[in-house]
Design a protein around this motif. Structure first.
Motif, PDB file in Angstrom:
ATOM      1  N   GLN A  81       0.833  -1.204   0.000  1.00  0.00           N
ATOM      2  CA  GLN A  81       0.000   0.000   0.000  1.00  0.00           C
ATOM      3  C   GLN A  81       0.870   1.258   0.000  1.00  0.00           C
ATOM      4  O   GLN A  81       0.551   2.248  -0.662  1.00  0.00           O
ATOM      5  CB  GLN A  81      -0.948  -0.002   1.203  1.00  0.00           C
ATOM      6  N   HIS A  82       2.002   1.215   0.706  1.00  0.00           N
ATOM      7  CA  HIS A  82       2.942   2.348   0.694  1.00  0.00           C
ATOM      8  C   HIS A  82       3.482   2.588  -0.722  1.00  0.00           C
ATOM      9  O   HIS A  82       3.606   3.737  -1.162  1.00  0.00           O
ATOM     10  CB  HIS A  82       4.124   2.089   1.640  1.00  0.00           C
ATOM     11  N   LEU A  83       3.791   1.511  -1.429  1.00  0.00           N
ATOM     12  CA  LEU A  83       4.290   1.630  -2.810  1.00  0.00           C
ATOM     13  C   LEU A  83       3.214   2.238  -3.717  1.00  0.00           C
ATOM     14  O   LEU A  83       3.499   3.094  -4.557  1.00  0.00           O
ATOM     15  CB  LEU A  83       4.722   0.269  -3.350  1.00  0.00           C
ATOM     16  N   ILE A  84       1.985   1.786  -3.535  1.00  0.00           N
ATOM     17  CA  ILE A  84       0.865   2.302  -4.337  1.00  0.00           C
ATOM     18  C   ILE A  84       0.672   3.796  -4.085  1.00  0.00           C
ATOM     19  O   ILE A  84       0.484   4.576  -5.023  1.00  0.00           O
ATOM     20  CB  ILE A  84      -0.433   1.515  -4.026  1.00  0.00           C
ATOM     21  N   ASP A  85       0.760   4.187  -2.816  1.00  0.00           N
ATOM     22  CA  ASP A  85       0.602   5.603  -2.455  1.00  0.00           C
ATOM     23  C   ASP A  85       1.656   6.478  -3.125  1.00  0.00           C
ATOM     24  O   ASP A  85       1.414   7.656  -3.404  1.00  0.00           O
ATOM     25  CB  ASP A  85       0.681   5.779  -0.932  1.00  0.00           C
ATOM     26  N   LEU A  86       2.832   5.903  -3.395  1.00  0.00           N
ATOM     27  CA  LEU A  86       3.920   6.656  -4.045  1.00  0.00           C
ATOM     28  C   LEU A  86       3.935   6.455  -5.566  1.00  0.00           C
ATOM     29  O   LEU A  86       4.893   6.824  -6.236  1.00  0.00           O
ATOM     30  CB  LEU A  86       5.276   6.233  -3.454  1.00  0.00           C
ATOM     31  N   GLU A  87       2.874   5.820  -6.075  1.00  0.00           N
ATOM     32  CA  GLU A  87       2.693   5.613  -7.524  1.00  0.00           C
ATOM     33  C   GLU A  87       3.768   4.729  -8.145  1.00  0.00           C
ATOM     34  O   GLU A  87       4.135   4.885  -9.308  1.00  0.00           O
ATOM     35  CB  GLU A  87       2.599   6.963  -8.265  1.00  0.00           C
ATOM     36  N   ILE A  88       4.298   3.782  -7.357  1.00  0.00           N
ATOM     37  CA  ILE A  88       5.154   2.731  -7.904  1.00  0.00           C
ATOM     38  C   ILE A  88       4.231   1.786  -8.670  1.00  0.00           C
ATOM     39  O   ILE A  88       3.182   1.390  -8.167  1.00  0.00           O
ATOM     40  CB  ILE A  88       5.903   1.971  -6.785  1.00  0.00           C
ATOM     41  N   GLU A  89       4.637   1.411  -9.880  1.00  0.00           N
ATOM     42  CA  GLU A  89       3.754   0.600 -10.727  1.00  0.00           C
ATOM     43  C   GLU A  89       4.056  -0.897 -10.678  1.00  0.00           C
ATOM     44  O   GLU A  89       3.169  -1.721 -10.882  1.00  0.00           O
ATOM     45  CB  GLU A  89       3.865   1.086 -12.179  1.00  0.00           C
ATOM     46  N   GLU A  90       5.337  -1.243 -10.440  1.00  0.00           N
ATOM     47  CA  GLU A  90       5.733  -2.654 -10.480  1.00  0.00           C
ATOM     48  C   GLU A  90       6.615  -2.997  -9.279  1.00  0.00           C
ATOM     49  O   GLU A  90       7.545  -2.259  -8.971  1.00  0.00           O
ATOM     50  CB  GLU A  90       6.495  -2.967 -11.777  1.00  0.00           C
ATOM     51  N   ASP A  91       6.316  -4.125  -8.628  1.00  0.00           N
ATOM     52  CA  ASP A  91       7.159  -4.586  -7.527  1.00  0.00           C
ATOM     53  C   ASP A  91       7.728  -5.969  -7.858  1.00  0.00           C
ATOM     54  O   ASP A  91       7.028  -6.817  -8.410  1.00  0.00           O
ATOM     55  CB  ASP A  91       6.379  -4.665  -6.215  1.00  0.00           C
ATOM     56  N   TYR A  92       9.004  -6.175  -7.486  1.00  0.00           N
ATOM     57  CA  TYR A  92       9.720  -7.408  -7.810  1.00  0.00           C
ATOM     58  C   TYR A  92      10.191  -8.148  -6.550  1.00  0.00           C
ATOM     59  O   TYR A  92      11.168  -8.885  -6.595  1.00  0.00           O
ATOM     60  CB  TYR A  92      10.922  -7.081  -8.709  1.00  0.00           C
ATOM     61  N   SER A  93       9.494  -7.950  -5.422  1.00  0.00           N
ATOM     62  CA  SER A  93       9.921  -8.536  -4.147  1.00  0.00           C
ATOM     63  C   SER A  93       9.322  -9.911  -3.870  1.00  0.00           C
ATOM     64  O   SER A  93       9.677 -10.542  -2.871  1.00  0.00           O
ATOM     65  CB  SER A  93       9.530  -7.611  -2.982  1.00  0.00           C
ATOM     66  N   MET A  94       8.400 -10.377  -4.701  1.00  0.00           N
ATOM     67  CA  MET A  94       7.633 -11.586  -4.390  1.00  0.00           C
ATOM     68  C   MET A  94       8.460 -12.859  -4.581  1.00  0.00           C
ATOM     69  O   MET A  94       8.531 -13.431  -5.665  1.00  0.00           O
ATOM     70  CB  MET A  94       6.364 -11.640  -5.255  1.00  0.00           C
ATOM     71  N   GLY A  95       9.101 -13.269  -3.489  1.00  0.00           N
ATOM     72  CA  GLY A  95       9.907 -14.487  -3.479  1.00  0.00           C
ATOM     73  C   GLY A  95      10.451 -14.658  -2.075  1.00  0.00           C
ATOM     74  O   GLY A  95      10.294 -13.782  -1.225  1.00  0.00           O
ATOM     75  N   TYR A  96      11.078 -15.787  -1.826  1.00  0.00           N
ATOM     76  CA  TYR A  96      11.667 -16.034  -0.509  1.00  0.00           C
ATOM     77  C   TYR A  96      13.186 -15.926  -0.579  1.00  0.00           C
ATOM     78  O   TYR A  96      13.793 -16.289  -1.587  1.00  0.00           O
ATOM     79  CB  TYR A  96      11.299 -17.432  -0.017  1.00  0.00           C
ATOM     80  N   ALA A  97      13.797 -15.463   0.524  1.00  0.00           N
ATOM     81  CA  ALA A  97      15.259 -15.400   0.594  1.00  0.00           C
ATOM     82  C   ALA A  97      15.848 -16.787   0.813  1.00  0.00           C
ATOM     83  O   ALA A  97      16.914 -17.111   0.297  1.00  0.00           O
ATOM     84  CB  ALA A  97      15.686 -14.459   1.723  1.00  0.00           C
ATOM     85  N   SER A  98      15.138 -17.629   1.554  1.00  0.00           N
ATOM     86  CA  SER A  98      15.686 -18.926   1.973  1.00  0.00           C
ATOM     87  C   SER A  98      15.466 -20.057   0.970  1.00  0.00           C
ATOM     88  O   SER A  98      16.164 -21.064   1.010  1.00  0.00           O
ATOM     89  CB  SER A  98      15.067 -19.334   3.310  1.00  0.00           C
ATOM     90  N   ASN A  99      14.485 -19.905   0.094  1.00  0.00           N
ATOM     91  CA  ASN A  99      14.125 -20.976  -0.839  1.00  0.00           C
ATOM     92  C   ASN A  99      13.866 -20.438  -2.236  1.00  0.00           C
ATOM     93  O   ASN A  99      13.299 -19.357  -2.386  1.00  0.00           O
ATOM     94  CB  ASN A  99      12.852 -21.687  -0.369  1.00  0.00           C
ATOM     95  N   VAL A 100      14.245 -21.227  -3.239  1.00  0.00           N
ATOM     96  CA  VAL A 100      13.874 -20.880  -4.616  1.00  0.00           C
ATOM     97  C   VAL A 100      12.439 -21.359  -4.841  1.00  0.00           C
ATOM     98  O   VAL A 100      11.898 -22.123  -4.046  1.00  0.00           O
ATOM     99  CB  VAL A 100      14.829 -21.534  -5.651  1.00  0.00           C
ATOM    100  N   GLY A 101      11.824 -20.903  -5.923  1.00  0.00           N
ATOM    101  CA  GLY A 101      10.466 -21.335  -6.235  1.00  0.00           C
ATOM    102  C   GLY A 101       9.513 -20.173  -6.401  1.00  0.00           C
ATOM    103  O   GLY A 101       9.930 -19.038  -6.636  1.00  0.00           O
TER     104      GLY A 101
END
Length: 434
Positions: free
Chosen positions: A320-340
Motif C-alpha cells: 500500500q505504501h508503494l501504491i501511495d507513491l505511484e510505484i507501478e511494479e514490484d519485484y519482491s515476491m519471493g523467498y530469501a531462503s528458498n527458490v520457487g
C-alpha cells in the motif's frame, strides 16, 4: 469472449477469473448474474455457482470468492492427475477442483494475512507456507492448473479461436554494494582496514589497499560485464539501486558520491533502473518517499519499479505504501531462503488487497530464484545451482510464463564468498534464453 454466470459477481471473482482466463490464457471474459442473459449468449460460457442450471459447462464454486476478509480455512491437498490441488468440487463439475478459489488463495498470499511467526528480519518464512509444506513451492501450480483447464475448454468449445502466450525472461540485478572498497567514506575505509587486520585477513587488506590506490579495479564493479551480457543475449534487465542512508543493513556507497550517481545515470542509458528501498523503509513510508525522490533526482525520471532490500515486506502495508507513491511494479515476491514460486505463479499479477477487497494498480512480478539463496541458504555449488536454475526455467517454459531471476553485481566478482561463481550468471543467461 467467454461469459461467466455466477449468482453474485464479487471483486474476488472478477479479479481471479480475469487473471486465469485473460492474463494466463489470453481469453477475454465477461460476467453476468442474470440467467436469461447467460442462456441467450451464443458463444462459450461457464456457470460458476453452487448448482448447475442445466447441462452447461459448470464449475461448482467454493465459498472463498463470495466471502470478505480472511478466515482460517481447512485445506485438503489432493492430486489432479499428478498435480497437487485443493478445494475439490463434485462429479457434476466440469473440473475436479475449484482452481479459481484455490488460485485466489495462493496469489493474494491469503495465508500471509493470517497470524504467523516472522523471522529475524520481520519476514514471512517459506516454511510456514502451504506450498512448502505440501511440496509444490518449485512448481507454478496456478499456471499449470490454468493450462489443464484450457485443455478441457478446448474439448468443450473446439471452434473458439485460442491464442498462445510467449515465454519471457527478465534478469533483475540488486545493487546492495556497488563497490567493495572504492568511494567509501574515510571512517568506513579505516574501520574496514582494522576489521580485516583484527581477523588476520591479509589477502583482504592487500586488496583493499590495491583498489583504493588504483593498482586494481574494484571487484564488485561488474557493471560493464552485466551490460555486455545484456546486449549479447538480448535480455530485458532491471537494476535496483540501494540509495538509503547508511545503517547496519544498508552498507552501499553514499548516494551523495558523484561516482555512484554517475554509475546510476549510466545504467539508465542502457537498462531499466528501479528503487531498492532500504531495510527500515518497510515500516516507514516517509523514508520510502525520501529514497524515491532521491533516485528520481539522480535519474531525472519517475521511478516505476521497486524491490525491497532483504525482501522485507509485510502484506498489505508495504504494498500500500508503494501504491501511495505511484510505484507501478514490484519485484519482491519471493523467498530469501528458498527458490520457487511464493505466489505459486510465474505470471505477473495485480496485487489484490484483501483488507479493502480491491484489485490495486500495483503489478507484482514474482521471481523464481536468487543467487544468495543458492549460495548462502541452500549451500549449493555453482554446478548444482545450474541444475536448479534449469529445472525452474523448464517449469516456467512449460506454461509459457515469465522467468525472473535475481542476481547481485557482487556474484560476478569471483571475490570472497563468490569465489568460483563468476561464470554462473552467463551460464544462467544461456539456459534462460535458449
Amino acid at each position: 469472449m467467454i461469459l461467466i454466470y455466477t449468482h453474485k459477481i464479487t471483486p474476488r471473482i472478477r479479479y481471479i477469473f480475469k487473471h486465469i482466463l485473460t492474463r494466463i490464457l489470453l481469453i477475454p471474459v465477461g460476467f453476468t448474474s442474470k440467467v436469461e442473459e447467460f442462456v441467450a449468449h451464443n458463444g462459450p460460457k461457464i456457470s460458476y455457482t453452487k448448482t448447475a442450471l442445466g447441462n452447461e459447462f459448470f464449475i461448482k464454486s467454493h465459498e472463498l470468492l463470495f466471502e470478505q476478509g480472511v478466515n482460517d480455512l481447512e485445506i485438503n491437498i489432493q492430486k489432479w492427475d499428478n498435480v497437487p490441488c485443493f478445494f475439490a468440487t463434485n462429479i457434476k463439475s466440469a473440473i475436479p477442483f475449484d482452481i479459481f478459489a484455490a488460485s485466489f488463495y495462493l496469489i493474494t498470499r491469503y495465508e500471509e494475512y493470517l497470524p504467523h511467526v516472522k523471522d529475524i528480519h520481520g519476514r514471512y518464512t517459506a516454511e510456514q507456507s502451504l506450498s512448502y509444506k505440501k511440496g509444490f513451492l518449485e512448481k507454478p501450480v496456478v499456471d499449470i492448473w490454468a493450462y489443464k483447464f484450457l485443455e478441457i475448454l478446448k474439448k468443450r468449445f473446439p471452434n473458439y479461436e485460442y491464442k498462445n502466450r510467449n515465454y519471457e525472461f527478465i534478469s533483475t540485478i540488486d545493487i546492495d554494494n556497488a563497490f567493495a572498497y572504492k568511494y567509501k567514506s574515510l571512517i568506513r575505509s579505516i574501520g574496514g582496514f582494522f576489521n580485516d587486520l583484527f581477523k588476520f585477513r591479509v589477502f583482504d587488506i592487500w586488496n583493499r589497499i590495491a583498489v583504493i590506490t588504483n593498482l586494481k579495479g574494484d571487484p564488485f564493479d561488474t557493471f560493464q560485464k552485466l551490460l555486455r551480457f545484456k546486449k549479447e543475449y538480448n535480455v530485458k534487465t532491471i537494476f535496483f539501486f540501494l540509495i538509503g542512508d547508511y545503517t547496519t543493513f544498508d552498507t552501499n556507497v553514499s548516494a551523495s558520491k558523484e561516482k555512484y550517481r554517475l554509475l546510476i545515470k549510466e545504467m539508465v542509458d542502457y537498462a531499466r533502473v528501479g528503487l531498492h528501498p532500504s531495510y527500515f523503509s518497510m515500516q516507514d513510508p516517509s523514508m520510502l518517499k525520501k529514497e524515491k525522490d532521491r533516485l528520481e533526482g539522480i535519474t531525472n525520471m519517475p521511478v516505476s519499479y521497486s524491490r525491497q532490500h532483504y525482501l522485507r515486506f509485510s502484506l498489505p502495508e508495504t504494498y500500500q505504501h508503494l501504491i501511495d507513491l505511484e510505484i507501478e511494479e514490484d519485484y519482491s515476491m519471493g523467498y530469501a531462503s528458498n527458490v520457487g514460486f511464493r505466489a505459486s505463479t510465474c505470471t505477473p499479477f495485480y496485487f489484490y488487497n484483501i483488507d479493502y477487497e480491491i484489485q490495486t494498480p500495483l503489478k507484482v512480478y514474482p521471481f523464481a530464484l536468487m543467487d544468495t539463496t543458492l549460495n548462502d541458504y541452500m549451500g549449493l555449488t555453482p554446478k548444482q545451482s545450474l541444475g536448479k536454475i534449469r529445472d525452474l526455467k523448464n517449469e516456467v517454459k512449460a506454461v509459457n510464463g515469465t522467468f525472473i531471476t535475481l542476481f547481485h553485481n557482487e556474484s560476478l566478482s569471483d571475490y570472497l564468498r563468490w569465489k568460483g561463481w563468476k561464470r554462473l550468471y552467463e551460464s544462467m543467461l544461456k539456459i534462460a534464453t535458449s
